[in-house]
Structure formats: C-alpha cells, structure tokens
Design an enzyme around this catalytic site. Structure first.
Site, short mmCIF file in Angstrom:
data_model
loop_
_atom_site.label_atom_id
_atom_site.label_comp_id
_atom_site.label_asym_id
_atom_site.label_seq_id
_atom_site.Cartn_x
_atom_site.Cartn_y
_atom_site.Cartn_z
N ARG A 1 0.79 -1.24 -0.01
CA ARG A 1 -0.09 -0.19 0.00
C ARG A 1 0.82 1.31 -0.19
O ARG A 1 2.32 1.23 0.23
CB ARG A 1 -0.76 -0.04 1.34
CG ARG A 1 -0.29 -0.28 2.39
CD ARG A 1 -0.81 0.47 3.68
NE ARG A 1 -0.49 1.98 3.49
CZ ARG A 1 0.35 2.89 3.49
NH1 ARG A 1 1.63 2.25 3.90
NH2 ARG A 1 0.28 4.04 3.41
N GLY A 2 0.27 2.32 -0.25
CA GLY A 2 0.77 3.72 -0.41
C GLY A 2 1.04 4.02 -1.66
O GLY A 2 1.44 2.95 -2.47
N ALA A 3 0.56 5.06 -2.25
CA ALA A 3 0.49 5.47 -3.78
C ALA A 3 1.92 4.91 -4.53
O ALA A 3 1.56 4.08 -5.55
CB ALA A 3 0.12 6.84 -4.07
N ARG B 1 -7.62 -0.88 -6.80
CA ARG B 1 -7.79 0.45 -6.20
C ARG B 1 -7.85 1.68 -7.14
O ARG B 1 -7.24 1.67 -7.83
CB ARG B 1 -6.75 0.71 -4.91
CG ARG B 1 -6.50 -0.42 -3.99
CD ARG B 1 -5.67 0.05 -3.03
NE ARG B 1 -6.36 0.68 -2.02
CZ ARG B 1 -5.80 1.48 -0.99
NH1 ARG B 1 -4.34 1.25 -0.81
NH2 ARG B 1 -6.46 2.18 0.03
N GLN C 1 -2.56 3.01 9.83
CA GLN C 1 -1.25 3.01 9.21
C GLN C 1 -0.30 3.95 9.80
O GLN C 1 0.76 3.59 10.09
CB GLN C 1 -1.43 3.74 7.73
CG GLN C 1 -2.19 2.82 6.58
CD GLN C 1 -3.56 2.88 6.75
OE1 GLN C 1 -4.18 3.53 7.49
NE2 GLN C 1 -4.30 2.77 5.52
N ASP D 1 -2.42 10.85 -2.68
CA ASP D 1 -2.73 9.70 -3.78
C ASP D 1 -3.23 10.09 -5.08
O ASP D 1 -3.00 9.67 -5.99
CB ASP D 1 -3.91 8.83 -2.86
CG ASP D 1 -3.47 8.07 -1.80
OD1 ASP D 1 -3.31 8.57 -0.70
OD2 ASP D 1 -2.91 6.88 -2.07
N ASN E 1 -6.20 12.32 -0.29
CA ASN E 1 -5.15 11.54 0.66
C ASN E 1 -5.78 10.63 1.64
O ASN E 1 -7.32 10.86 1.85
CB ASN E 1 -4.00 12.43 1.42
CG ASN E 1 -2.98 11.45 1.98
OD1 ASN E 1 -2.18 10.62 1.43
ND2 ASN E 1 -2.76 11.84 3.14
O1 MRU Z 1 -5.03 3.35 1.87
P1 MRU Z 1 -3.48 3.66 1.87
O2 MRU Z 1 -2.96 3.17 3.24
O3 MRU Z 1 -2.57 3.23 0.79
O4 MRU Z 1 -3.33 5.17 1.90
C1 MRU Z 1 -1.96 5.63 1.73
C2 MRU Z 1 -1.98 7.23 1.87
O5 MRU Z 1 -3.21 7.77 1.95
C3 MRU Z 1 -0.79 7.77 1.70
O6 MRU Z 1 -0.58 9.01 2.44
C4 MRU Z 1 -0.56 8.38 0.25
O7 MRU Z 1 -0.75 6.87 -0.61
C5 MRU Z 1 0.64 8.62 0.14
S1 MRU Z 1 2.10 7.38 0.32
C6 MRU Z 1 3.63 8.29 -0.14
#
Ligand code: MRU
Length: 355
Positions: free
Chosen positions: A50-52, A95, A202, A243, A253
C-alpha cells in the site's frame, strides 16, 4: 538506527514479486511471494502492499512477472499484447484513488507497445528494465522531495503527519514523511506527531514503527487529538503524502487528511502536501473528479477487536480517502520543486518545463 527491510522486490528467479506484508506490521515481518494476477490484485486490495508510489512500483514488477508467464506459454504478437493489456486493466482496477497505480500500468504498456513486432522474450526483458527504472526513479524522487520538504522545517520543529507516507509506502525515505527520515540521517532534531489514522491504523502500525526505527522523536496520537497538540503550540507544520493531486491543487489522501488541514488553517499552521509528479493528474480538473475508494465496513466494526465492537449489522460508511481543497494547502512539494498557489499555474509549469 535499523535499516528497514525491502518492501517490494523480485523473487531471485524473476517469476514472482516478493512483498513485506504491511498488514502484519509491526508485530511480524512476513514476506509473501506472489506469482498470479489474482494474488497480486488481492495484495493491493487487502493493503498488504500500500501507499501510492509503492503500488505503482509493485504494479511494474507484477506486469514484468506476468509478461514472463505469457512468454513461457508461447504467446507472441497480438495475443501477447491482448493478454498483457487485460492483466494491466485488472491490476489497475484493484484500487481507484491513487493515480500511481494506473500511471505505472500505462507506463509499462507504453514500453511494451514501443516494441511491437519484437519477440515476446525481448519485450519481457524491456519490461523488466522499465519496472526497475520505476523503482530507481522513485528513490531519486523521494530523496529530492525529502530535501525540498526539509528546507521548510527548522531544528526542533514539531510536525504533525497523517497515515503512512514513509519508506514502506514508497521505495525509500517516503514523501510526506521523507523529510523526517532525512533529518534523522543528517542529525537534525524534529518532533513528529503521528496520527494513528483510523480505521486501518497506518499511522500507529507503520509510521510509528518506521520513525522509531529511524531514531526520530515520534509521538503517537489518536486522530481526534490533533487539535489539542496544535492548540498547545507543539506543531509548527503539517506534512502529508498524497494519492492524487488534481490540476487545481485539490488533493486526495488518506481519510482524515482534510480534517487536519482545516485544523491547521484554524491554528495558522502551514499545511504541506508532498508527492512525486506521478501523483499529479492534470487530466483531473478538481477534487470532485477524483474517485474515492469505499471499503468494507468490517474494518470499522470488528477488524481490530478481539470481539466486534459495534452492534452486528450496523451500517458503516468507510471511505478510504478524502479530498483536501487547494485553498487549505500552503504548498505542494514535488521532486521538481515546491509549488505554491495558484496551483493551476504552478502544477502545470512543472510539466511544461519537461517540454
Ligand atoms: O490506503 P493507503 O494506506 O494506501 O493510503 C495511503 C495514503 O493515503 C498515503 O498518504 C499516500 O498513498 C501517500 S504514500 C507516499
């Protein structure tokens, strides 16, 4: 300071993608090897990866591995491309909000298309190079974002952050939390307040773990304590990842980010969004056009409890992201520099400079 384990890599024989399962952290470090499109899709859906930026990197490696399977099945030419295209669309659909996922899939598809007519084995090799390039470039971008971000802070500052936008969510350093990791490396002291980030925690599970390991002074707070720490004067800046950034500077985000931005405006604290240009979607005019993922209500009802905490069957609303309006954002920090309002102009200029 303990080095973090590598979050995404290819298996030694190149037939699978190995990930550090983020749902098991911080208690267990479990590595999973994923070899099928279904397993890869599920790993993104379930937030094992996870994480963009991280899901973009992951998608690159996945398409390389899957293309290798197509080649071993003997597919060539139009058949090879049709199957690869379907696999890319399947992964992209896992996603909807983080644009990096579809960005990486499209980049891999463009690389494959540029080799139309070549034997499948050569295309697969090229896809391997492309996937590695996505990862390498992400490391460079994160370092640059972290440097720009750190230039906005000074020794001793208190910084509030939300969700996880550190090394686990990228390749290294991170975006929204990259400056904290860089500061630690440079011996600069910051005080970081990490929102736990309901409902999937997270912040508590990942950000607190990463920052603690990096030797950063980190304090974990519940999401509804942000106002309290701001009011006490403990916060000099907010820094978050993103995101998707729309052309007008609206930012999607993790759910709860917009609430932090609203509080920051109230307390006159600068609110910074940090992310690579691969997260900027100039084709998306504003936040109303960003698709927001909605997740299973069980994540709220029962996931973290020994017994379900809410009444059985109660209706839950569980959006995974929200949009922070551009008016609340002091600056958007990318690897190419710091954008200030008006974002329609400063974001477009980043891409215009590319020629
Ligand atoms: O649902 P997630 O945990 O994937 O959400 C992640 C976020 O919102 C992060 O802040 C975003 O992806 C930036 S990661 C460098």
């Amino acid at each position: 300071m303990a080095e973090l384990p590598e979050n995404i890599r290819l298996s030694p024989d190149g037939t699978g993608v190995v990930i550090l399962d983020q749902t098991q952290l911080p208690r267990r470090q479990v590595f999973l090897t994923l070899g099928t499109a279904e397993e890869m899709y599920q790993a993104i859906r379930a937030l094992q990866v996870r994480g963009a930026p991280a899901i973009g990197i992951f998608a690159g490696y996945c398409l390389y591995v899957l293309a290798g399977q197509l080649e071993r099945e003997g597919l060539e030419g139009a058949d090879f491309f049709a199957r690869l295209d379907r696999l890319g669309k399947f992964l992209s659909s896992a996603r909807p909000t983080a644009v990096n996922l579809s960005w990486a899939v499209e980049r891999m598809s463009r690389r494959a298309a540029s080799m139309a007519g070549a034997p499948a084995a050569d295309i697969v090799r090229a896809l391997g190079e492309e996937a590695r390039a996505i990862r390498r470039e992400d490391e460079e971008m994160c370092l640059s974002i972290s440097r720009y971000g750190l230039s906005l802070l000074k020794e001793g500052d208190g910084v509030l952050t939300h969700c996880n936008a550190g090394p686990l969510a990228t390749s290294r350093y991170g975006t929204g939390q990259g400056p904290f990791h860089l500061a630690a490396q440079l011996g600069m002291k910051l005080r970081v307040y990490a929102d736990e980030t309901r409902p999937l925690l997270q912040g508590a599970r990942l950000t607190a773990w990463e920052l603690q390991r990096a030797g950063v002074d980190v304090t974990l707070i519940c999401d509804n304590m942000a106002s309290m720490v701001m009011k006490q004067g403990w916060i000099q800046a907010c820094m978050v990842g993103c995101d998707r950034v729309a052309a007008n500077g609206d930012v999607a985000n993790k759910i709860g980010t917009s609430a932090v931005a609203i509080l920051a405006r109230h307390y006159r604290i600068p609110f910074y969004v940090l992310g690579p240009t691969s997260t900027v979607d100039l084709g998306c005019p504003d936040g109303d056009h960003i698709p927001i993922e909605e997740r299973d209500g069980e994540e709220i009802r029962s996931l973290w409890y020994r017994e379900p905490m809410a009444p059985e069957g109660v209706t839950c609303y569980n959006p995974a992201f929200d949009v922070t309006p551009h008016q609340l954002i002091t600056a958007i920090v990318t690897e190419k520099g710091i954008c200030r309002p008006p974002y329609t102009r400063s974001l477009a200029a980043l891409f215009a400079a590319e020629g």
